[in-house]
Design an enzyme around this catalytic site. Structure first.
Site, PDB file in Angstrom:
ATOM      1  N   CYS A  60       0.859  -1.166   0.000  1.00  0.00           N
ATOM      2  CA  CYS A  60       0.000   0.000   0.000  1.00  0.00           C
ATOM      3  C   CYS A  60       0.897   1.217   0.000  1.00  0.00           C
ATOM      4  O   CYS A  60       1.545   1.519   1.010  1.00  0.00           O
ATOM      5  CB  CYS A  60      -0.925   0.013   1.222  1.00  0.00           C
ATOM      6  SG  CYS A  60      -2.056   1.435   1.235  1.00  0.00           S
ATOM      7  N   GLU A 108      -3.268   0.962  -6.965  1.00  0.00           N
ATOM      8  CA  GLU A 108      -2.188   0.013  -7.264  1.00  0.00           C
ATOM      9  C   GLU A 108      -1.970   0.010  -8.766  1.00  0.00           C
ATOM     10  O   GLU A 108      -2.893   0.208  -9.548  1.00  0.00           O
ATOM     11  CB  GLU A 108      -2.535  -1.388  -6.743  1.00  0.00           C
ATOM     12  CG  GLU A 108      -1.353  -2.340  -6.732  1.00  0.00           C
ATOM     13  CD  GLU A 108      -0.183  -1.811  -5.925  1.00  0.00           C
ATOM     14  OE1 GLU A 108       0.708  -1.197  -6.555  1.00  0.00           O
ATOM     15  OE2 GLU A 108      -0.155  -1.992  -4.697  1.00  0.00           O
TER      16      GLU A 108
END
Length: 272
Positions: free
Chosen positions: A2, A114
């Site tokens: 993350c 992402e």
């Protein structure tokens, strides 16, 4: 992993969602659609109120700096590298062990970004080797539009170069826990040529906790790693959806509600 997420909900809304008892309006953060390491972020945690004689833990909405600095660190220079802690080893790593036992928090998010990488690039990343620039960004978010409560840890670090009454004498920092990415198909139809599961976007994902785990995760009275580790189990499959977003999100200087907006098709070709 993350490395970027969006958090646009108002603090008063977060206080209601997480049943917060105490928050300071002057500490409230503006909506942020491109939260990056070293930024200040909202966090939900339980601690006795500062300066209070009452030892009872109080659920609070606080601001923390993303990038954990262990209490024993000589300097905060490594904070930008400590944005993630692996669920598999968080209970034993010196930098995270004490925080895992005593200082856990939830980091509210709309979802996280992402970047799709091809199979060869992913193999290099897993080996810790340098890879080519990432390609199409995707936004991963709860399919039902609910808040994504990322499992986090927080720490306090004392800057010994400053006097006790200096406003920057204490740093409050945090890290996001990550786990293996879900291999099951995510909610919604995949885009043509795009990934079909979170694992095809990246081998890791931030660990988010469903509401039934919030109280146990935040409870400061629970310090036994063996009781805490079951809370690190990945959430049920099928709760998240992922869709392509504009590559503008790749530049941390960009910030606005258009960043997590869904595109009708990926901007760049992917490798699936």
């Amino acid at each position: 992993m993350c490395g970027r997420y969006a958090s646009s909900r108002r603090p008063e809304d977060l206080a209601g969602l997480f049943e917060v008892e105490k928050w300071e309006p002057e500490e409230a953060l503006a909506p942020d659609w491109n939260v990056a390491p070293t930024k200040q972020v909202h966090a939900v945690l339980e601690r006795p109120l500062k300066g209070s004689q009452d030892p009872r833990p109080v659920r609070q909405l606080r601001t923390l700096r993303w990038g954990l600095v262990p209490s024993w660190a000589k300097s905060p220079e490594g904070a930008a590298r400590m944005i993630n802690a692996r669920a598999e080893t968080v209970h034993e790593k010196p930098s995270y062990r004490r925080a895992f036992e005593q200082r856990r928090c939830l980091l509210p998010a709309d979802g996280y970004y992402e970047w799709v990488t091809g199979a060869q690039e992913r193999e290099l990343e897993e080996k810790g080797r340098r890879k080519r620039p990432r390609k199409q960004p995707y936004f991963v978010t709860p399919a039902d539009g609910s808040v994504m409560a990322l499992a986090g840890l927080f720490e306090f670090w004392r800057d010994r170069t400053l006097p006790d009454d200096h406003p920057a004498a204490w740093w409050a920092t945090c890290s996001v826990i990550t786990t293996e990415a879900d291999t099951e198909p995510f909610a919604g139809e995949p885009y043509e040529g795009g990934p079909r599961s979170l694992a095809e976007i990246h081998p890791r994902m931030p660990l988010f906790l469903t509401p039934d785990r919030w109280a146990a995760w935040l409870d400061p009275a629970c310090t036994d790693p063996e009781r805490l580790r079951p809370l690190l189990a990945p959430p049920p499959a099928g709760l998240l959806r992922a869709y392509p977003v504009a590559t503008a999100v790749s530049d941390v200087r960009n910030n606005g509600p258009e960043l997590p907006a869904e595109l009708p098709a990926p901007e760049e070709a992917t490798l699936f």
